[in-house]
Design an enzyme around this catalytic site. Structure first.
Site, PDB file in Angstrom:
ATOM      1  N   ASP A 167       0.928  -1.230  -0.112  1.00 26.38           N
ATOM      2  CA  ASP A 167       0.007   0.053  -0.077  1.00 26.38           C
ATOM      3  C   ASP A 167       0.824   1.042   0.073  1.00 26.38           C
ATOM      4  O   ASP A 167       1.896   1.067   0.300  1.00 26.38           O
ATOM      5  CB  ASP A 167      -0.809   0.290   1.060  1.00 26.38           C
ATOM      6  CG  ASP A 167      -1.728   1.121   1.323  1.00 26.38           C
ATOM      7  OD1 ASP A 167      -2.526   1.599   0.375  1.00 26.38           O
ATOM      8  OD2 ASP A 167      -1.985   1.763   2.309  1.00 26.38           O
ATOM      9  N   ASP A 175      -0.137   5.142   1.041  1.00 22.59           N
ATOM     10  CA  ASP A 175      -0.297   5.957   1.968  1.00 22.59           C
ATOM     11  C   ASP A 175      -0.225   5.629   3.093  1.00 22.59           C
ATOM     12  O   ASP A 175      -0.941   4.515   3.592  1.00 22.59           O
ATOM     13  CB  ASP A 175      -1.513   6.711   1.650  1.00 22.59           C
ATOM     14  CG  ASP A 175      -1.646   7.450   0.373  1.00 22.59           C
ATOM     15  OD1 ASP A 175      -0.692   8.194  -0.134  1.00 22.59           O
ATOM     16  OD2 ASP A 175      -2.633   7.012  -0.380  1.00 22.59           O
TER      17      ASP A 175
END
Length: 253
Positions: free
Chosen positions: A25, A27
């Site tokens: 991922d 952020d």
């Protein structure tokens, strides 16, 4: 390497040769842009709640609302889920709804505008520990992917100087084009593994959001790593993380 049940905060002595790909991922895992997203969501929802005079709960928006309803999800899903939790019904609106429109997609676009303004003004640098892990995996020759619900992932990576580190980026735009459901469904991670030509069982998922961890758990991935940037270690474990770390530096031998 078999799936571990060790609840400890670090993964000690992991042999990365047991895996063939890492699916990150973005952020909150690679870059601290989760904080920018949090501020943009808070600004947008606080303004909306203060002006809303219809039915529903208009008590102040909190960080817990972000973690419970928004974090890690595609933007419009986050708006929809937060409004549902508050008992507020709005029209859906079009994808290109203006930011001033009071609709699900209008609010989502208002938030996106706020995020891009902060990114352009302040820039972004990756977490040092995340860069250390990226360096280690690059030295091992392991293919890497970013799997992000955000449509801004390529611009964030470009701003951070990391775009060339990843063989593929599966972001919100890619998911929409391919009709892939967003997290907590595992489809975007599975697509990234397929692009890298790696079986899901040989891929590691690295996530900081409970929705993303649930996506990793819903798939047949070799290992799901929760990165605690505020969601809470217990919440990440409850969502299905095999192990939880506070920083990706902990995964560098």
């Amino acid at each position: 390497m078999p799936r571990t049940t060790d609840p400890g905060p670090t993964l000690v002595g992991v042999d990365w040769s047991d895996y063939d790909a890492a699916l990150f991922d973005l952020d909150g895992v690679v870059t601290p842009t989760a904080e920018v997203h949090m501020r943009a969501w808070a600004e947008m929802f606080s303004d909306f709640l203060a002006s809303w005079d219809g039915d529903g709960d208009t008590s102040p928006y909190t960080d817990q609302d972000y973690f419970d309803h928004v974090d890690g999800k595609p933007r419009f899903d986050g708006v929809r889920d937060f409004l549902a939790a508050r008992g507020i019904e709005l029209p859906e609106g079009d994808d290109d709804a203006p930011a001033g429109e009071v609709s699900v997609r209008g609010l989502g676009n208002r938030k996106n505008d706020a995020f891009n303004e902060v990114l352009e003004r302040d820039g972004v640098e990756a977490f040092p520990g995340s860069v250390a892990l990226l360096d280690h995996l690059r030295d091992l020759g392991m293919p890497l992917a970013v799997v992000s619900s955000s449509a801004n992932a390529p611009s964030v990576l470009r701003t951070a100087g990391l775009l060339d580190r990843f063989a593929t980026v599966v972001d919100g735009r890619v998911a929409k084009e391919l009709g892939l459901p967003g997290k907590p469904a595992p489809d975007t991670f599975a697509h990234a593994a397929a692009v890298l030509e790696v079986p899901d069982s040989r891929a590691v998922v690295l996530e900081d959001a409970t929705s993303g961890v649930r996506a990793g758990r819903a798939g047949a991935f070799g290992l799901v790593v929760g990165v605690d940037r505020g969601a809470g270690a217990d919440a990440l474990r409850a969502a299905g993380a095999d192990v939880v770390v506070g920083d990706l530096q902990e995964l560098v031998p």
